[in-house]
Design a protein around this motif. Structure first.
Motif, PDB file in Angstrom:
ATOM      1  N   ARG A 294       0.833  -1.204   0.000  1.00  0.00           N
ATOM      2  CA  ARG A 294       0.000   0.000   0.000  1.00  0.00           C
ATOM      3  C   ARG A 294       0.869   1.255   0.000  1.00  0.00           C
ATOM      4  O   ARG A 294       0.588   2.219  -0.729  1.00  0.00           O
ATOM      5  N   LEU A 295       1.927   1.261   0.819  1.00  0.00           N
ATOM      6  CA  LEU A 295       2.831   2.414   0.842  1.00  0.00           C
ATOM      7  C   LEU A 295       3.464   2.635  -0.516  1.00  0.00           C
ATOM      8  O   LEU A 295       3.589   3.776  -0.985  1.00  0.00           O
ATOM      9  N   LEU A 296       3.861   1.553  -1.165  1.00  0.00           N
ATOM     10  CA  LEU A 296       4.459   1.651  -2.497  1.00  0.00           C
ATOM     11  C   LEU A 296       3.473   2.254  -3.485  1.00  0.00           C
ATOM     12  O   LEU A 296       3.838   3.096  -4.312  1.00  0.00           O
ATOM     13  N   GLU A 297       2.224   1.857  -3.397  1.00  0.00           N
ATOM     14  CA  GLU A 297       1.187   2.402  -4.279  1.00  0.00           C
ATOM     15  C   GLU A 297       1.034   3.906  -4.090  1.00  0.00           C
ATOM     16  O   GLU A 297       0.726   4.636  -5.039  1.00  0.00           O
ATOM     17  N   TYR A 298       1.269   4.377  -2.873  1.00  0.00           N
ATOM     18  CA  TYR A 298       1.110   5.801  -2.579  1.00  0.00           C
ATOM     19  C   TYR A 298       2.362   6.612  -2.883  1.00  0.00           C
ATOM     20  O   TYR A 298       2.427   7.805  -2.571  1.00  0.00           O
ATOM     21  N   GLY A 299       3.392   5.970  -3.461  1.00  0.00           N
ATOM     22  CA  GLY A 299       4.567   6.707  -3.888  1.00  0.00           C
ATOM     23  C   GLY A 299       5.709   6.738  -2.898  1.00  0.00           C
ATOM     24  O   GLY A 299       6.652   7.520  -3.060  1.00  0.00           O
ATOM     25  N   VAL A 300       5.664   5.870  -1.888  1.00  0.00           N
ATOM     26  CA  VAL A 300       6.720   5.823  -0.877  1.00  0.00           C
ATOM     27  C   VAL A 300       7.775   4.801  -1.287  1.00  0.00           C
ATOM     28  O   VAL A 300       7.444   3.698  -1.741  1.00  0.00           O
ATOM     29  N   ASP A 301       9.057   5.150  -1.130  1.00  0.00           N
ATOM     30  CA  ASP A 301      10.160   4.223  -1.370  1.00  0.00           C
ATOM     31  C   ASP A 301      10.209   3.246  -0.198  1.00  0.00           C
ATOM     32  O   ASP A 301      10.490   3.639   0.945  1.00  0.00           O
ATOM     33  N   THR A 302       9.939   1.963  -0.455  1.00  0.00           N
ATOM     34  CA  THR A 302       9.801   0.961   0.604  1.00  0.00           C
ATOM     35  C   THR A 302      10.994   0.013   0.698  1.00  0.00           C
ATOM     36  O   THR A 302      10.929  -0.996   1.404  1.00  0.00           O
ATOM     37  N   ARG A 303      12.080   0.320   0.018  1.00  0.00           N
ATOM     38  CA  ARG A 303      13.216  -0.609  -0.017  1.00  0.00           C
ATOM     39  C   ARG A 303      13.828  -0.857   1.354  1.00  0.00           C
ATOM     40  O   ARG A 303      14.472  -1.898   1.582  1.00  0.00           O
ATOM     41  N   HIS A 304      13.640   0.075   2.293  1.00  0.00           N
ATOM     42  CA  HIS A 304      14.255  -0.058   3.613  1.00  0.00           C
ATOM     43  C   HIS A 304      13.231  -0.396   4.696  1.00  0.00           C
ATOM     44  O   HIS A 304      13.433  -0.071   5.870  1.00  0.00           O
ATOM     45  N   ILE A 305      12.149  -1.056   4.289  1.00  0.00           N
ATOM     46  CA  ILE A 305      11.207  -1.639   5.246  1.00  0.00           C
ATOM     47  C   ILE A 305      11.527  -3.127   5.340  1.00  0.00           C
ATOM     48  O   ILE A 305      11.416  -3.860   4.362  1.00  0.00           O
ATOM     49  N   ALA A 306      11.947  -3.579   6.515  1.00  0.00           N
ATOM     50  CA  ALA A 306      12.370  -4.966   6.711  1.00  0.00           C
ATOM     51  C   ALA A 306      11.203  -5.818   7.219  1.00  0.00           C
ATOM     52  O   ALA A 306      10.307  -5.319   7.901  1.00  0.00           O
ATOM     53  N   GLU A 307      11.229  -7.092   6.854  1.00  0.00           N
ATOM     54  CA  GLU A 307      10.261  -8.047   7.383  1.00  0.00           C
ATOM     55  C   GLU A 307      10.892  -8.749   8.583  1.00  0.00           C
ATOM     56  O   GLU A 307      11.951  -9.363   8.460  1.00  0.00           O
ATOM     57  N   THR A 308      10.262  -8.657   9.745  1.00  0.00           N
ATOM     58  CA  THR A 308      10.817  -9.181  10.981  1.00  0.00           C
ATOM     59  C   THR A 308      10.003 -10.374  11.483  1.00  0.00           C
ATOM     60  O   THR A 308       8.933 -10.676  10.961  1.00  0.00           O
ATOM     61  N   GLU A 309      10.519 -11.011  12.529  1.00  0.00           N
ATOM     62  CA  GLU A 309       9.804 -12.136  13.133  1.00  0.00           C
ATOM     63  C   GLU A 309       8.629 -11.663  13.971  1.00  0.00           C
ATOM     64  O   GLU A 309       7.684 -12.419  14.216  1.00  0.00           O
ATOM     65  N   ALA A 310       8.691 -10.443  14.451  1.00  0.00           N
ATOM     66  CA  ALA A 310       7.601  -9.900  15.257  1.00  0.00           C
ATOM     67  C   ALA A 310       6.389  -9.596  14.388  1.00  0.00           C
ATOM     68  O   ALA A 310       6.507  -9.356  13.180  1.00  0.00           O
ATOM     69  N   ALA A 311       5.218  -9.595  14.995  1.00  0.00           N
ATOM     70  CA  ALA A 311       3.989  -9.258  14.274  1.00  0.00           C
ATOM     71  C   ALA A 311       3.982  -7.775  13.907  1.00  0.00           C
ATOM     72  O   ALA A 311       4.618  -6.951  14.567  1.00  0.00           O
ATOM     73  N   THR A 312       3.285  -7.446  12.849  1.00  0.00           N
ATOM     74  CA  THR A 312       3.126  -6.046  12.453  1.00  0.00           C
ATOM     75  C   THR A 312       2.421  -5.273  13.560  1.00  0.00           C
ATOM     76  O   THR A 312       1.496  -5.774  14.200  1.00  0.00           O
ATOM     77  N   GLY A 313       2.861  -4.060  13.796  1.00  0.00           N
ATOM     78  CA  GLY A 313       2.205  -3.221  14.788  1.00  0.00           C
ATOM     79  C   GLY A 313       0.759  -2.941  14.413  1.00  0.00           C
ATOM     80  O   GLY A 313       0.382  -2.990  13.245  1.00  0.00           O
ATOM     81  N   HIS A 314      -0.047  -2.677  15.425  1.00  0.00           N
ATOM     82  CA  HIS A 314      -1.431  -2.314  15.122  1.00  0.00           C
ATOM     83  C   HIS A 314      -1.963  -1.342  16.174  1.00  0.00           C
ATOM     84  O   HIS A 314      -1.399  -1.213  17.269  1.00  0.00           O
ATOM     85  N   ALA A 315      -3.018  -0.662  15.809  1.00  0.00           N
ATOM     86  CA  ALA A 315      -3.658   0.297  16.700  1.00  0.00           C
ATOM     87  C   ALA A 315      -5.146  -0.004  16.784  1.00  0.00           C
ATOM     88  O   ALA A 315      -5.785  -0.275  15.761  1.00  0.00           O
ATOM     89  N   VAL A 316      -5.674   0.022  17.986  1.00  0.00           N
ATOM     90  CA  VAL A 316      -7.108  -0.082  18.220  1.00  0.00           C
ATOM     91  C   VAL A 316      -7.614   1.326  18.500  1.00  0.00           C
ATOM     92  O   VAL A 316      -7.178   1.975  19.459  1.00  0.00           O
ATOM     93  N   ILE A 317      -8.504   1.811  17.626  1.00  0.00           N
ATOM     94  CA  ILE A 317      -8.961   3.200  17.687  1.00  0.00           C
ATOM     95  C   ILE A 317     -10.459   3.230  17.967  1.00  0.00           C
ATOM     96  O   ILE A 317     -11.245   2.622  17.235  1.00  0.00           O
TER      97      ILE A 317
END
Length: 292
Positions: free
Chosen positions: A70-93
């Motif tokens: 999604r970030l890539l679709e919006y024009g953000v350079d995502t080459r330095h986003i790493a995939e980790t063993e931890a779960a993706t962060g999330h927010a309950v709003i």
């Protein structure tokens, strides 16, 4: 020039509730939506939509590949986003009918950013580029030191507010962005007025009361009048403001003009439900007629 954003990436789960829950209270939500969020992701999208080149530095889990796409679709350079063993962060709003919200954040992969990841991303940076960061990742001090050594502008949005985190980077900052509550907290924690802090430019967003810019040249501060809109959701408005502000400065705008443009973006943002997915672009801002 390029903006490098050391920032969080979250899945935002938005629960539409009749009012914000109190202690021990159970509420039934009328609606649930999931979208791309996190202060970092929001700022990267806003920066890109404001016409600047932005490189995102961060992490997601295996469950977060959709967010990177999604970030890539919006024009953000995502080459330095790493995939980790931890779960993706999330927010309950929790969002009430008056557009006020309460947010609980699980940091997850956002706290898995390493010094090696920061070093690899900033190896491409140089004088004239900008580093922006918040309080939702690791490696904040390290990134700020590396950026300062390269002659970059160092910008910091002190949210969610943590006094120790602010103190840790204060001596490295060119630009500090706070909301009114965070500004009060910082003054209380440091025992100093904002005008006395060792930062070249401090910008305080004050919602319906507008915005305040304090510079080294004008420690009395300059106020900006708020734009009148019908707010439906304030989530992400501050991040939109900060992303636009940094992008406009990166593009060479004077601070006053950058603040005014960022206020227009944030004002339009609060008329929409959602976070990163609904941040306005430059054309939408230029086409919109604002009241006063």
């Amino acid at each position: 020039m390029t903006v490098f954003n050391l920032g969080s990436i979250n899945a935002d789960f938005v629960y539409h509730v009749p009012h914000l829950p109190g202690p021990g209270e159970t509420l039934s939500a009328a609606k649930l939506t999931r979208g791309l969020g996190g202060k970092g992701a929001n700022m990267s999208v806003a920066t890109a939509r404001a016409g600047a080149r932005v490189v995102h530095i961060g992490g997601v889990g295996k469950d977060g590949r959709w967010a990177v796409e999604r970030l890539l679709e919006y024009g953000v350079d995502t080459r330095h986003i790493a995939e980790t063993e931890a779960a993706t962060g999330h927010a309950v709003i929790y969002l009430d009918p008056e557009a006020e919200n309460t947010i609980v954040i699980f940091p997850g992969a956002n706290r898995e950013v390493t010094a090696e990841m920061v070093e690899a991303a900033l190896s491409e940076a140089g004088p004239g580029d900008t580093l922006i960061f918040q309080n939702e990742t690791s490696m904040q001090r390290e990134a700020a030191e590396a950026a300062r050594a390269k002659g970059m502008r160092v910008a910091y949005a002190a949210a969610p507010f943590e006094a120790a985190s602010v103190r840790a980077v204060m001596d490295l900052l060119d630009l500090l962005v706070l909301n009114a509550v965070e500004a009060e907290q910082l003054q209380r924690e440091t025992g100093s007025n904002l005008a006395d802090l060792p930062v070249s430019d401090i910008v305080v967003t004050r919602g319906a009361e507008g915005c305040l810019w304090i510079s080294q040249e004008d420690r009395a501060g300059r106020s900006f009048e708020a734009l009148k809109v019908e707010a439906v959701d304030t989530t992400g408005a501050g991040d939109t403001f900060t992303g636009y502000l940094v992008a406009c400065l990166d593009r060479g705008m004077p601070m006053a003009q950058a603040v005014s443009q960022a206020m227009r973006a944030a004002a339009l943002m609060v008329t929409r439900h959602g976070t990163a997915d609904v941040i306005p672009d430059l054309k939408e801002i230029e086409d919109h007629v604002f009241g006063r």
